[in-house]
Design an enzyme around this catalytic site. Structure first.
Site, short mmCIF file in Angstrom:
data_model
loop_
_atom_site.label_atom_id
_atom_site.label_comp_id
_atom_site.label_asym_id
_atom_site.label_seq_id
_atom_site.Cartn_x
_atom_site.Cartn_y
_atom_site.Cartn_z
N CYS A 81 10.43 17.80 -44.21
CA CYS A 81 9.30 18.19 -43.37
C CYS A 81 9.24 19.67 -43.04
O CYS A 81 8.19 20.31 -43.16
CB CYS A 81 9.25 17.37 -42.09
SG CYS A 81 10.59 17.71 -40.91
N HIS B 39 10.94 16.39 -36.35
CA HIS B 39 9.92 16.48 -37.40
C HIS B 39 9.00 17.66 -37.08
O HIS B 39 8.85 18.02 -35.91
CB HIS B 39 9.12 15.17 -37.46
CG HIS B 39 8.01 15.17 -38.47
ND1 HIS B 39 8.23 15.35 -39.82
CD2 HIS B 39 6.66 15.03 -38.33
CE1 HIS B 39 7.07 15.31 -40.46
NE2 HIS B 39 6.11 15.13 -39.58
N ASP C 106 -0.24 16.84 -42.28
CA ASP C 106 1.18 16.56 -42.47
C ASP C 106 1.44 16.24 -43.94
O ASP C 106 0.95 15.23 -44.45
CB ASP C 106 1.60 15.38 -41.59
CG ASP C 106 3.11 15.27 -41.42
OD1 ASP C 106 3.84 15.74 -42.31
OD2 ASP C 106 3.56 14.69 -40.41
#
Length: 268
Positions: free
Chosen positions: A80, A117, A131
Site C-alpha cells: 500500500c 494502511h 486506493d
C-alpha cells in the site's frame, strides 16, 4: 503549508509519460472523476499488489524517485505505501488535488495499528477515496461523502462515519477505518518498516503477488500456489515448482525475478 500540494516529489513530463505507458493509458485531457476512475482501474490491472521485496531482502524506500524506479522502470508492484504513495505522485503531477490518508485495517479480532494502511483522498467537485494498494477492493474510486450503498464491479461499498473517522466496508464487511487528517509519505515510514521487518507482520508470512485481470477476476501467487479467481468468485488453485514459479511471476505479472523470494523452509 499546503497539505494538498503534491504529496511526493513531483514527476517530470518524461516520468509521467513512462508511468502512463506502464498502466497503458494516454494522458487524460482533464483531472476529473472519469479520468480518476480510468487511472485507478488501469493501475489495478497493470501493477500487482506484492510483498516480494520483503522476501528478497530488498529495502522498501518510501520516496517517489525510488518508487518510480521500482514500479515503472523495474516493472514491479508493491504494497500500500509504495503503490498509493507513487499513485499520489502521478495524480498530483496530472493536476489532481491529493491527500495521503492513514487507515487502520479491520482484522479478524481487532483493528490494526494507526498507519496500518495508506489510502488517498482526491478532491474534485466532491471528495473521492482512491486506493490502488489494498488487494481485492473497489475497482473504482468511492465517494467519501456518500452515505448509501455504492456499487462497484468488486461489490457493494459503504462509507460510514465513526466519530470523526470513516469506516469503509465491502459487501457488509468492514475493511478499514480512515483518519481524515492529511499526512506526508514520510509519516508512514515507521509502520512500513514494521510491516517489512516484524515477525508479527502478515506480510512476512509468505511471498504474495496479486493483480486484477481484464475480465474483473484476479490472479494471485501466494507462496507456491497459483490461484485464479473468476469475476463470480470461482477459484482454481495449483501448486508450482521452482522453475514454474519464476515463469509464473513473469507471464502472469510481468515481474522478472533473478531468484525466488525466500519461502518458509526453502533455501532460495
Amino acid at each position: 503549508m499546503d497539505h494538498h500540494a503534491n504529496p511526493s516529489d513531483p514527476l517530470d513530463e518524461h516520468r509521467i509519460d513512462a508511468y502512463l505507458a506502464r498502466i497503458g493509458l494516454p494522458r487524460p485531457e482533464r483531472a476529473d472523476a472519469e479520468a480518476l476512475a480510468a487511472l485507478q482501474e488501469a493501475h489495478l490491472r497493470s501493477v500487482p499488489f506484492e510483498n516480494l521485496s520483503i522476501h528478497l531482502d530488498e529495502p522498501v524506500v518510501l520516496r517517489a524517485d525510488a518508487l518510480f524506479e521500482k514500479v515503472v522502470t523495474g516493472g514491479r508492484g508493491g504494497f500500500c505505501y509504495e503503490l498509493n504513495g507513487l499513485f499520489a505522485a502521478l495524480l498530483g503531477a496530472l493536476g489532481f488535488r491529493v491527500t495521503l490518508l492513514a487507515a487502520r485495517v479491520f482484522g479478524a479480532e481487532r483493528l490494526g495499528p494507526p498507519f496500518d494502511h495508506m489510502a488517498l483522498r482526491v478532491d474534485l467537485a466532491e471528495p473521492w477515496l482512491a486506493d490502488v494498494g489494498f488487494g481485492r477492493f473497489s475497482q473504482r474510486p468511492l465517494r467519501l461523502d456518500a452515505r448509501g450503498d455504492q456499487s462497484d464491479p468488486a461489490g457493494t461499498f459503504t462509507v460510514t462515519p465513526y466519530g470523526d473517522q470513516l469506516d469503509v466496508a465491502q459487501d457488509g464487511s468492514p475493511q478499514y477505518r480512515l483518519d481524515p487528517r492529511p499526512y506526508e509519505l514520510v509519516d508512514f515510514v515507521p509502520t512500513c518498516w514494521w510491516q517489512a521487518t516484524s515477525p508479527d507482520s502478515h506480510f512476512r508470512r509468505a511471498p504474495m503477488c496479486s493483480r486484477l485481470t481484464s475480465d474483473g477476476g484476479r490472479t494471485t501467487l501466494s507462496g507456491t500456489r497459483l490461484i485464479r479467481t473468476s469475476p463470480t468468485g470461482e477459484r482454481e488453485e495449483r501448486e508450482l515448482g521452482g522453475a514454474e514459479l519464476l515463469a509464473a511471476y513473469r507471464t502472469e505479472f510481468g515481474v522478472d525475478l533473478e531468484r525466488l523470494p525466500g519461502l518458509p523452509g526453502a533455501d532460495a
